[in-house]
Design an enzyme around this catalytic site. Sequence first.
Site, PDB file in Angstrom:
ATOM      1  N   GLY A   1       4.660   7.711   6.956  1.00 50.70           N
ATOM      2  CA  GLY A   1       4.012   8.160   8.185  1.00 50.70           C
ATOM      3  C   GLY A   1       3.679   7.007   9.118  1.00 50.70           C
ATOM      4  O   GLY A   1       3.492   5.863   8.688  1.00 50.70           O
TER       5      GLY A   1
ATOM      6  N   ARG B   1      -3.191   7.535  14.056  1.00 48.20           N
ATOM      7  CA  ARG B   1      -4.616   7.788  14.247  1.00 48.20           C
ATOM      8  C   ARG B   1      -5.493   6.672  13.682  1.00 48.20           C
ATOM      9  O   ARG B   1      -6.680   6.598  13.994  1.00 48.20           O
ATOM     10  CB  ARG B   1      -5.004   9.133  13.627  1.00 48.20           C
ATOM     11  CG  ARG B   1      -4.665  10.316  14.513  1.00 48.20           C
ATOM     12  CD  ARG B   1      -5.297  11.578  13.989  1.00 48.20           C
ATOM     13  NE  ARG B   1      -4.533  12.144  12.877  1.00 48.20           N
ATOM     14  CZ  ARG B   1      -5.027  13.034  12.021  1.00 48.20           C
ATOM     15  NH1 ARG B   1      -6.285  13.423  12.121  1.00 48.20           N
ATOM     16  NH2 ARG B   1      -4.272  13.509  11.055  1.00 48.20           N
TER      17      ARG B   1
ATOM     18  N   GLY C   1      10.347  14.936   7.842  1.00 50.55           N
ATOM     19  CA  GLY C   1       9.590  15.820   6.964  1.00 50.55           C
ATOM     20  C   GLY C   1       9.517  15.314   5.539  1.00 50.55           C
ATOM     21  O   GLY C   1      10.228  14.391   5.135  1.00 50.55           O
TER      22      GLY C   1
ATOM     23  N   GLY D   1      -1.151  23.791   4.523  1.00 53.64           N
ATOM     24  CA  GLY D   1      -0.264  24.835   4.041  1.00 53.64           C
ATOM     25  C   GLY D   1      -0.959  25.657   2.970  1.00 53.64           C
ATOM     26  O   GLY D   1      -1.804  25.159   2.226  1.00 53.64           O
TER      27      GLY D   1
ATOM     28  N   ASN E   1      -2.287  23.738  -0.199  1.00 57.08           N
ATOM     29  CA  ASN E   1      -1.317  22.843  -0.835  1.00 57.08           C
ATOM     30  C   ASN E   1      -1.684  21.399  -0.527  1.00 57.08           C
ATOM     31  O   ASN E   1      -1.731  20.998   0.641  1.00 57.08           O
ATOM     32  CB  ASN E   1       0.080  23.176  -0.301  1.00 57.08           C
ATOM     33  CG  ASN E   1       1.125  22.187  -0.788  1.00 57.08           C
ATOM     34  OD1 ASN E   1       0.979  21.578  -1.845  1.00 57.08           O
ATOM     35  ND2 ASN E   1       2.196  22.039  -0.014  1.00 57.08           N
TER      36      ASN E   1
ATOM     37  N   ASN F   1     -34.059 -28.022 -12.023  1.00 56.43           N
ATOM     38  CA  ASN F   1     -34.798 -27.289 -10.994  1.00 56.43           C
ATOM     39  C   ASN F   1     -34.404 -27.817  -9.616  1.00 56.43           C
ATOM     40  O   ASN F   1     -34.515 -29.018  -9.345  1.00 56.43           O
ATOM     41  CB  ASN F   1     -36.306 -27.458 -11.194  1.00 56.43           C
ATOM     42  CG  ASN F   1     -37.108 -26.561 -10.260  1.00 56.43           C
ATOM     43  OD1 ASN F   1     -37.438 -25.431 -10.593  1.00 56.43           O
ATOM     44  ND2 ASN F   1     -37.427 -27.071  -9.076  1.00 56.43           N
TER      45      ASN F   1
ATOM     46  N   ASN G   1     -21.448 -31.175   0.923  1.00 53.81           N
ATOM     47  CA  ASN G   1     -20.167 -31.254   0.225  1.00 53.81           C
ATOM     48  C   ASN G   1     -18.961 -31.447   1.135  1.00 53.81           C
ATOM     49  O   ASN G   1     -17.839 -31.572   0.650  1.00 53.81           O
ATOM     50  CB  ASN G   1     -19.958 -29.983  -0.614  1.00 53.81           C
ATOM     51  CG  ASN G   1     -19.971 -28.723   0.243  1.00 53.81           C
ATOM     52  OD1 ASN G   1     -20.623 -28.679   1.275  1.00 53.81           O
ATOM     53  ND2 ASN G   1     -19.255 -27.701  -0.193  1.00 53.81           N
TER      54      ASN G   1
END
Length: 452
Positions: free
Chosen positions: A14, A18, A81, A144, A174, A364, A373
């Site tokens: 497809g 959209r 299709g 469908g 479907n 700590n 760095n």
Amino acid sequence: MPSTPIAAVVLAAGMGTRMKSDLHKVLHPLAGRPMLFHLLDSVAALDPERQVVVAGARREQVESALAGLDVKLVTQEPQLGTGHAVLQAKGVLAGFDGDVLILYGDVPLVTTATMRRMLDRLHEADSPAAVVLGFRPTDPLAYGRVIAGPDGIIEKMVEYKDATDAERAVDLCNSGLMAVRSTDLFGLLARVGNSNAAGEYYLPDIVMLAAADGRRSAVVETGADEVAGVNSRSELALVEAEWQRRRRLAAMTDGVTLIAPETVWFSHDTAVGRDVVVEPNVVFGPGVQVEDGVVIHAFSHLEGATVKSGAKVGPYARLRPGAVIGEKARVGNFVEVKAATLGAGAKANHLSYIGDASVGANANIGAGTITCNYDGFLKYRTEIGAGAFIGSNSALVAPVKIGDGAVVGAGSVVTMDVEADALAVARARQANMPGWAAKFRATMAERKKAKG
């Protein structure tokens, strides 16, 4: 489950208009991974003999994404299709004798279990020509319709555009997904015509063609959420929400406490152990492993990180790729860790950046400490020994090593190595001037008065 070989044909031709995107629709990420790969993972659990993806527009993007995988790519051009799309896989499936699953790349949430149900139904005693996956959406819209009896035997399948009002009133729809024997599939597809409202070759027509030959087909049902398709950004968001819902439920089932489940976002590969507590608004990016007994406090973001058992992270912490937080270590609020290891019991509790570094056990790190760095061209490492104490607001300019048990005075800028158990103070000497502040205020007050 029959031992019949399995092939999967995934339709992805497809245009995806959209989505309004330059990225192929099926490559848009779902939980940090292209949605196509979620589907292929589910297929892989069936140990398929062959896999085919049918692409059209932006084929090269799909081809690049599939590089190195045992998946063949074929092209449908032009797009005429779904029946025409499946026909494009005929060459790849030449000589294949088994069951063919027909899936859609933009319907990524279909589970392996549902695929197995379709294949199992194909091999039941009545031996249907095809098995269709149906669902009952809240609003059937333009799907469908599947007209079937109580036993699931299909009487008719019809596209919405070609359906009568009575057929449109049926709520069994479907999904487009189907299971068909390879010995039946391409013979039926060759007979599909395009005399319909859209002038396309519809895959579902093979059900009625088989019926004309005296062979029945069957429908199996699943929930609408499982067959939700993605045609727009809003639909992608809905599918993401459903994926996240499932993942949160799985995490809690496996022994993870989510204080506010709807606010926690997982990635496709997030691994979380037992007795982990995740507070609200935590985001897991790709590549995160969290061991047992960890607490992730609110508003933390983790990506490419490993958190060892008993550690605590956050709130408002950021763990970037390469961060390894040791057992019972502590990463506190507004601390960022990147490509760095904190040893067991080490603490970086406040407002610090630890990057390209190793921090020894029980060290700590004071508030406001940073490892410097990067010099604008290259990255360098900082090594902090076990039991070291880094005073608040210190800058450790890499490459530099702080020895075991060493102490760095608050506010220091450390540019040289510090030996074990030494004290390093790298700041200007403090000078106090008695009475200076009072004189300054008096002088400034007179100036202000003079200006009116």
